[in-house]
Design a protein around this motif. Sequence first.
Motif, mmCIF file in Angstrom:
data_model
loop_
_atom_site.group_PDB
_atom_site.id
_atom_site.type_symbol
_atom_site.label_atom_id
_atom_site.label_comp_id
_atom_site.label_asym_id
_atom_site.label_seq_id
_atom_site.Cartn_x
_atom_site.Cartn_y
_atom_site.Cartn_z
ATOM 1 N N ILE A 135 0.853 -1.059 0.064
ATOM 2 C CA ILE A 135 0.102 -0.020 0.206
ATOM 3 C C ILE A 135 0.889 1.253 0.027
ATOM 4 O O ILE A 135 0.801 2.260 -0.706
ATOM 5 C CB ILE A 135 -0.918 0.039 1.102
ATOM 6 C CG1 ILE A 135 -1.856 -1.149 1.042
ATOM 7 C CG2 ILE A 135 -1.736 1.244 1.439
ATOM 8 C CD1 ILE A 135 -2.878 -1.562 2.122
ATOM 9 N N TYR A 136 2.058 1.251 0.777
ATOM 10 C CA TYR A 136 2.818 2.471 0.840
ATOM 11 C C TYR A 136 3.468 2.611 -0.587
ATOM 12 O O TYR A 136 3.738 3.680 -1.080
ATOM 13 C CB TYR A 136 3.917 2.172 1.985
ATOM 14 C CG TYR A 136 4.872 3.397 1.787
ATOM 15 C CD1 TYR A 136 4.630 4.555 2.771
ATOM 16 C CD2 TYR A 136 6.155 3.404 1.278
ATOM 17 C CE1 TYR A 136 5.271 5.521 2.786
ATOM 18 C CE2 TYR A 136 7.018 4.283 1.467
ATOM 19 C CZ TYR A 136 6.623 5.694 2.037
ATOM 20 O OH TYR A 136 7.474 6.509 2.158
ATOM 21 N N SER A 137 3.955 1.542 -1.144
ATOM 22 C CA SER A 137 4.660 1.652 -2.466
ATOM 23 C C SER A 137 3.594 2.247 -3.509
ATOM 24 O O SER A 137 3.995 2.731 -4.425
ATOM 25 C CB SER A 137 5.116 0.239 -2.982
ATOM 26 O OG SER A 137 4.200 -0.618 -3.283
ATOM 27 N N SER A 188 5.585 7.314 -8.523
ATOM 28 C CA SER A 188 5.362 8.455 -9.509
ATOM 29 C C SER A 188 3.942 7.639 -10.346
ATOM 30 O O SER A 188 3.422 8.607 -10.864
ATOM 31 C CB SER A 188 6.418 8.577 -10.166
ATOM 32 O OG SER A 188 6.765 7.555 -10.792
ATOM 33 N N ASN A 189 3.849 6.658 -10.255
ATOM 34 C CA ASN A 189 2.652 6.176 -11.379
ATOM 35 C C ASN A 189 1.610 5.379 -10.256
ATOM 36 O O ASN A 189 1.728 3.952 -10.471
ATOM 37 C CB ASN A 189 3.304 5.496 -12.369
ATOM 38 C CG ASN A 189 2.019 5.199 -13.474
ATOM 39 O OD1 ASN A 189 0.806 5.419 -13.092
ATOM 40 N ND2 ASN A 189 2.600 4.790 -14.753
ATOM 41 N N PRO A 190 1.027 5.895 -9.575
ATOM 42 C CA PRO A 190 0.259 4.948 -8.656
ATOM 43 C C PRO A 190 -0.967 3.942 -9.361
ATOM 44 O O PRO A 190 -1.182 2.872 -8.890
ATOM 45 C CB PRO A 190 -0.613 5.672 -7.634
ATOM 46 C CG PRO A 190 -0.352 7.182 -8.293
ATOM 47 C CD PRO A 190 0.697 7.092 -9.301
ATOM 48 N N LEU A 232 -1.184 0.187 -8.775
ATOM 49 C CA LEU A 232 -2.562 -0.557 -8.470
ATOM 50 C C LEU A 232 -3.002 -1.445 -9.056
ATOM 51 O O LEU A 232 -3.409 -2.468 -8.553
ATOM 52 C CB LEU A 232 -3.506 0.771 -8.394
ATOM 53 C CG LEU A 232 -5.094 0.344 -7.685
ATOM 54 C CD1 LEU A 232 -4.933 -0.205 -6.270
ATOM 55 C CD2 LEU A 232 -5.973 1.518 -7.625
ATOM 56 N N ASP A 233 -2.770 -1.108 -10.514
ATOM 57 C CA ASP A 233 -3.070 -2.508 -11.501
ATOM 58 C C ASP A 233 -2.407 -3.442 -11.056
ATOM 59 O O ASP A 233 -2.702 -4.715 -11.345
ATOM 60 C CB ASP A 233 -3.105 -1.939 -12.866
ATOM 61 C CG ASP A 233 -4.077 -1.151 -13.334
ATOM 62 O OD1 ASP A 233 -5.125 -1.020 -12.780
ATOM 63 O OD2 ASP A 233 -3.818 -0.171 -14.497
ATOM 64 N N GLU A 234 -0.950 -3.299 -11.028
ATOM 65 C CA GLU A 234 -0.138 -4.426 -10.632
ATOM 66 C C GLU A 234 -0.249 -5.259 -9.381
ATOM 67 O O GLU A 234 -0.270 -6.519 -9.347
ATOM 68 C CB GLU A 234 1.186 -3.965 -10.641
ATOM 69 C CG GLU A 234 1.789 -3.625 -12.006
ATOM 70 C CD GLU A 234 3.339 -3.041 -12.267
ATOM 71 O OE1 GLU A 234 3.969 -2.912 -11.044
ATOM 72 O OE2 GLU A 234 3.497 -2.519 -13.295
ATOM 73 N N ALA A 235 -0.686 -4.440 -8.302
ATOM 74 C CA ALA A 235 -1.136 -4.842 -7.219
ATOM 75 C C ALA A 235 -2.218 -5.818 -7.163
ATOM 76 O O ALA A 235 -2.534 -6.766 -6.181
ATOM 77 C CB ALA A 235 -1.390 -3.830 -5.938
ATOM 78 N N MET A 236 -3.417 -5.227 -8.207
ATOM 79 C CA MET A 236 -4.416 -6.242 -8.213
ATOM 80 C C MET A 236 -4.036 -7.741 -8.660
ATOM 81 O O MET A 236 -5.115 -8.704 -8.410
ATOM 82 C CB MET A 236 -5.434 -5.876 -9.229
ATOM 83 C CG MET A 236 -5.961 -4.458 -8.448
ATOM 84 S SD MET A 236 -6.855 -4.540 -7.152
ATOM 85 C CE MET A 236 -8.133 -5.410 -7.395
ATOM 86 N N GLY A 237 -3.006 -8.153 -8.835
ATOM 87 C CA GLY A 237 -2.739 -9.368 -9.387
ATOM 88 C C GLY A 237 -1.944 -10.110 -8.183
ATOM 89 O O GLY A 237 -1.851 -11.359 -8.317
ATOM 90 N N PHE A 247 -7.941 -7.860 0.275
ATOM 91 C CA PHE A 247 -7.919 -6.611 1.038
ATOM 92 C C PHE A 247 -9.009 -5.676 0.275
ATOM 93 O O PHE A 247 -9.904 -5.109 1.014
ATOM 94 C CB PHE A 247 -6.966 -5.939 1.141
ATOM 95 C CG PHE A 247 -6.850 -4.631 1.907
ATOM 96 C CD1 PHE A 247 -6.922 -4.712 3.206
ATOM 97 C CD2 PHE A 247 -6.481 -3.520 1.072
ATOM 98 C CE1 PHE A 247 -7.248 -3.393 3.903
ATOM 99 C CE2 PHE A 247 -6.363 -2.439 1.839
ATOM 100 C CZ PHE A 247 -7.002 -2.220 3.154
ATOM 101 N N THR A 248 -8.833 -5.431 -0.936
ATOM 102 C CA THR A 248 -9.752 -4.604 -1.560
ATOM 103 C C THR A 248 -11.341 -5.163 -1.734
ATOM 104 O O THR A 248 -12.193 -4.200 -1.445
ATOM 105 C CB THR A 248 -9.458 -4.280 -3.010
ATOM 106 O OG1 THR A 248 -9.208 -5.432 -3.693
ATOM 107 C CG2 THR A 248 -8.072 -3.413 -3.007
ATOM 108 N N ASP A 249 -11.473 -6.304 -1.612
ATOM 109 C CA ASP A 249 -12.669 -6.954 -1.765
ATOM 110 C C ASP A 249 -13.464 -6.732 -0.547
ATOM 111 O O ASP A 249 -14.589 -6.521 -0.201
ATOM 112 C CB ASP A 249 -12.704 -8.328 -1.785
ATOM 113 C CG ASP A 249 -12.540 -8.968 -3.365
ATOM 114 O OD1 ASP A 249 -12.640 -7.990 -4.353
ATOM 115 O OD2 ASP A 249 -12.166 -9.915 -3.659
ATOM 116 N N LYS A 250 -12.557 -6.775 0.825
ATOM 117 C CA LYS A 250 -13.167 -6.578 2.219
ATOM 118 C C LYS A 250 -13.623 -4.881 2.235
ATOM 119 O O LYS A 250 -14.616 -4.717 2.762
ATOM 120 C CB LYS A 250 -12.047 -6.674 3.266
ATOM 121 C CG LYS A 250 -11.818 -8.114 3.406
ATOM 122 C CD LYS A 250 -10.696 -8.301 4.348
ATOM 123 C CE LYS A 250 -10.097 -9.958 4.415
ATOM 124 N NZ LYS A 250 -8.982 -10.464 5.174
#
Length: 180
Positions: free
Chosen positions: A132-134, A139-141, A145-150, A157-160
């Motif tokens: 979440i911090y990263s 510079s390109n959140p 975010l798209d990568e984190a969804m993988g 966590f996002t589902d919660k």
Amino acid sequence: MCPRATQTCEICEKVVSKYKCPSCLVPYCSLGCFKIHKETPCAKPSDPSSTEEKPASPAKEVPVKRPEEANDVVEKTQQKASAASPAKEIPVARPIIVEEEKYILEKTQFEAIASSSEIREALKDEPLQKLIYSIDSSSNPLQELDEAMGIEAFREFTDKILSNISKSNDEQFLATTCLA
């Protein structure tokens, strides 16, 4: 592996910078220097090699107001964080740009998220905190975010969060229906 070159703060020009402005990527060393930098408007550097598509209509910057209770929680969290690790500074938030106002959460939705023991428990996971911090400090959140969804843990966590927002919406609907 060669060490990264250290950059000096472009504001005070004395200290090694730890942070970069989320808008223009100017290196700075502290909250004080960031505030000085923000006295003048800045923008993202133009990158001619960028092939990102621009939205058809300009995004609207919407000021997000926090309820007073949330401000108290934020201040207490910041105090705990600074007491636990005095060397770390809490980065200054960048403006929040929302393309459609329907994506802005209501106070009750924030409260549902903040009061959820399930979300609080998930946030104790150190790898999730780092992720979440990263995303937040990137510079390109949106890309982060798209990568984190993988990542399964982040998706859960996002589902919660979405589940708590949905429950809050259902409760609001029932309350207004019963009052009518």
